[in-house]
Design a protein around this motif. Sequence first.
Motif, mmCIF file in Angstrom:
data_model
loop_
_atom_site.group_PDB
_atom_site.id
_atom_site.type_symbol
_atom_site.label_atom_id
_atom_site.label_comp_id
_atom_site.label_asym_id
_atom_site.label_seq_id
_atom_site.Cartn_x
_atom_site.Cartn_y
_atom_site.Cartn_z
ATOM 1 N N LEU A 93 -43.648 -42.454 9.295
ATOM 2 C CA LEU A 93 -44.271 -41.953 8.064
ATOM 3 C C LEU A 93 -44.644 -40.479 8.220
ATOM 4 C CD1 LEU A 93 -45.568 -42.280 5.258
ATOM 5 C CD2 LEU A 93 -47.635 -43.104 6.412
ATOM 6 N N LYS A 94 -45.245 -40.141 9.359
ATOM 7 C CA LYS A 94 -45.652 -38.741 9.571
ATOM 8 C C LYS A 94 -44.439 -37.828 9.704
ATOM 9 C CE LYS A 94 -50.254 -39.081 11.620
ATOM 10 N NZ LYS A 94 -50.973 -38.827 12.874
ATOM 11 N N LEU A 95 -43.400 -38.304 10.382
ATOM 12 C CA LEU A 95 -42.194 -37.477 10.521
ATOM 13 C C LEU A 95 -41.555 -37.255 9.151
ATOM 14 C CD1 LEU A 95 -40.531 -38.997 13.742
ATOM 15 C CD2 LEU A 95 -41.921 -36.921 13.562
ATOM 16 N N TRP A 96 -41.608 -38.284 8.316
ATOM 17 C CA TRP A 96 -41.015 -38.204 6.982
ATOM 18 C C TRP A 96 -41.843 -37.304 6.058
ATOM 19 C CZ3 TRP A 96 -43.052 -40.022 2.245
ATOM 20 C CH2 TRP A 96 -42.168 -39.955 1.170
ATOM 21 N N SER A 97 -43.179 -37.491 6.078
ATOM 22 C CA SER A 97 -43.987 -36.779 5.085
ATOM 23 C C SER A 97 -44.307 -35.344 5.513
ATOM 24 C CB SER A 97 -45.281 -37.540 4.789
ATOM 25 O OG SER A 97 -46.051 -37.653 5.965
ATOM 26 N N ASP A 98 -44.477 -35.123 6.836
ATOM 27 C CA ASP A 98 -44.923 -33.801 7.287
ATOM 28 C C ASP A 98 -43.850 -33.035 8.044
ATOM 29 O OD1 ASP A 98 -47.241 -34.765 6.239
ATOM 30 O OD2 ASP A 98 -48.242 -35.084 8.148
ATOM 31 N N ASN A 99 -42.681 -33.651 8.215
ATOM 32 C CA ASN A 99 -41.568 -33.000 8.899
ATOM 33 C C ASN A 99 -41.999 -32.422 10.260
ATOM 34 O OD1 ASN A 99 -38.923 -32.210 9.137
ATOM 35 N ND2 ASN A 99 -39.265 -30.208 8.185
ATOM 36 N N LEU A 100 -42.706 -33.240 11.037
ATOM 37 C CA LEU A 100 -43.206 -32.787 12.338
ATOM 38 C C LEU A 100 -42.121 -32.907 13.407
ATOM 39 C CD1 LEU A 100 -46.652 -34.621 12.223
ATOM 40 C CD2 LEU A 100 -46.231 -32.198 11.760
ATOM 41 N N ASP A 101 -42.343 -32.237 14.536
ATOM 42 C CA ASP A 101 -41.395 -32.286 15.639
ATOM 43 C C ASP A 101 -41.767 -33.451 16.559
ATOM 44 O OD1 ASP A 101 -39.667 -31.819 17.691
ATOM 45 O OD2 ASP A 101 -40.734 -30.063 18.462
ATOM 46 N N PHE A 102 -40.906 -34.461 16.623
ATOM 47 C CA PHE A 102 -41.224 -35.650 17.426
ATOM 48 C C PHE A 102 -41.402 -35.305 18.895
ATOM 49 C CE2 PHE A 102 -39.852 -39.416 19.946
ATOM 50 C CZ PHE A 102 -40.943 -40.221 19.657
ATOM 51 N N LYS A 103 -40.704 -34.291 19.347
ATOM 52 C CA LYS A 103 -40.706 -33.963 20.767
ATOM 53 C C LYS A 103 -42.111 -33.592 21.280
ATOM 54 C CE LYS A 103 -37.430 -31.789 23.861
ATOM 55 N NZ LYS A 103 -36.309 -30.867 23.992
ATOM 56 N N THR A 104 -42.775 -32.704 20.573
ATOM 57 C CA THR A 104 -44.025 -32.179 21.142
ATOM 58 C C THR A 104 -45.198 -32.061 20.164
ATOM 59 O OG1 THR A 104 -43.260 -29.950 20.684
ATOM 60 C CG2 THR A 104 -42.874 -30.769 22.915
ATOM 61 N N SER A 105 -45.013 -32.381 18.887
ATOM 62 C CA SER A 105 -46.095 -32.107 17.931
ATOM 63 C C SER A 105 -47.421 -32.722 18.361
ATOM 64 C CB SER A 105 -45.736 -32.638 16.535
ATOM 65 O OG SER A 105 -46.864 -32.484 15.690
ATOM 66 N N GLU A 106 -48.428 -31.878 18.432
ATOM 67 C CA GLU A 106 -49.757 -32.347 18.825
ATOM 68 C C GLU A 106 -50.436 -33.102 17.681
ATOM 69 O OE1 GLU A 106 -51.676 -32.827 21.483
ATOM 70 O OE2 GLU A 106 -49.920 -32.246 22.669
ATOM 71 N N LYS A 107 -49.836 -33.017 16.497
ATOM 72 C CA LYS A 107 -50.398 -33.777 15.365
ATOM 73 C C LYS A 107 -50.032 -35.257 15.464
ATOM 74 C CE LYS A 107 -50.658 -30.059 12.032
ATOM 75 N NZ LYS A 107 -49.789 -29.306 11.135
ATOM 76 N N LEU A 108 -49.144 -35.603 16.389
ATOM 77 C CA LEU A 108 -48.712 -36.998 16.542
ATOM 78 C C LEU A 108 -49.436 -37.660 17.713
ATOM 79 C CD1 LEU A 108 -44.858 -36.500 16.117
ATOM 80 C CD2 LEU A 108 -46.427 -37.521 14.455
ATOM 81 N N GLN A 109 -49.869 -38.907 17.481
ATOM 82 C CA GLN A 109 -50.445 -39.678 18.590
ATOM 83 C C GLN A 109 -49.333 -40.218 19.483
ATOM 84 O OE1 GLN A 109 -52.899 -42.151 15.808
ATOM 85 N NE2 GLN A 109 -54.331 -41.940 17.497
ATOM 86 N N VAL A 110 -48.163 -40.410 18.869
ATOM 87 C CA VAL A 110 -46.976 -40.823 19.612
ATOM 88 C C VAL A 110 -45.945 -39.716 19.457
ATOM 89 C CG1 VAL A 110 -45.075 -42.482 19.752
ATOM 90 C CG2 VAL A 110 -47.385 -43.293 19.213
ATOM 91 N N ASN A 111 -45.719 -38.947 20.514
ATOM 92 C CA ASN A 111 -44.576 -38.037 20.502
ATOM 93 C C ASN A 111 -43.801 -38.229 21.802
ATOM 94 O OD1 ASN A 111 -45.622 -36.390 22.587
ATOM 95 N ND2 ASN A 111 -46.671 -35.047 21.121
ATOM 96 N N LEU A 112 -42.654 -37.609 21.920
ATOM 97 C CA LEU A 112 -41.789 -37.871 23.072
ATOM 98 C C LEU A 112 -42.482 -37.536 24.389
ATOM 99 C CD1 LEU A 112 -38.838 -38.750 23.824
ATOM 100 C CD2 LEU A 112 -38.389 -36.300 24.052
#
Length: 307
Positions: A11-30
């Motif tokens: 949902l966050k990747l879809w709505s905010d176009n965040l970087d899965f690799k390192t985005s600090e806005k994600l609790q789960v990133n690569l």
Amino acid sequence: MIIDAHCDVLLKLWSDNLDFKTSEKLQVNLKKWRESPVKVQCFAIFVPAEVKEERRFQVALEMITIFFEKIIEPYEDIKFIANKGDLESLKENERGAMLTLEGCHVIGDDINKLKTLLRLGVRAVGLTWNQANAVADGIGEKRGAGLSSFGEEVVALLNQENIWVDVSHLSYQGFFDVMKQAKYVMASHANVLHLCSHPRNLDHEQIQAIIHKNGWIGVTFVPFFTKEQQTVTYYDTIQHVLAYIHAGAETCLGFGSDFDGIDQYIVGLESMEGYRILSDELKNKLTERQWKNIAYQNFINKFPRIN
Ligand SMILES: [Zn+2]
């Protein structure tokens, strides 16, 4: 090694176009994933209710594209999990990613849309989010109805395809309708009601029904499902694990964090890296076998999609 049955990163990747690799806005990133003990992460397709009905299935497909293009395909060590064999054959350095659905509002009343999602790899299907849909009422719908005729058709398809029915968010009546009809049940993210009185949690009868059905339950890290107070810590999460074990759920239990689906956090469990402190503490409190069961083995044992 841990398996986590629920997060809302898509949902966050879809709505905010965040970087899965390192985005600090994600609790789960690569980066966090690779540093955490989480071996397999389930990624939920959750389409918010604000999305217009006629766009919902399209958005679900967009999230599946994101899942493959941003999470699976760029990284050699991330493997797509479609069946039990995939889970069991993960190598030492590899991690698994599984697709799940949170809420059948995305299919409207079209069973073909669900068939398409299963073909694309969805392996656990939550029938509702909090609202009502064509399948059943969610826990937030005051009418509290159970499965509709279409809902029975949906459950029959999931039985036939060896797919988990996820009862998290479902109405109380819907829960027991599913227990009657579904072959494979799970509550991907729910805590113990007698420790925290929130309608999303499971009461004694529900816990016993899931155990009786040989189902699976994921302890979740949502603070307001954990303790009714301002500050909630991972110690409070441990109390839910112990309460489930006390209720007889030792071979049905695991974790479903709800990371990236929440904006309030449990102290110590602010992101998936928190699994390290939680597992260290739980390993001290549980037998080796109990810990192994809860961390990953129960999920593997119960995963209904053999091939
Ligand atoms: Zn949820």
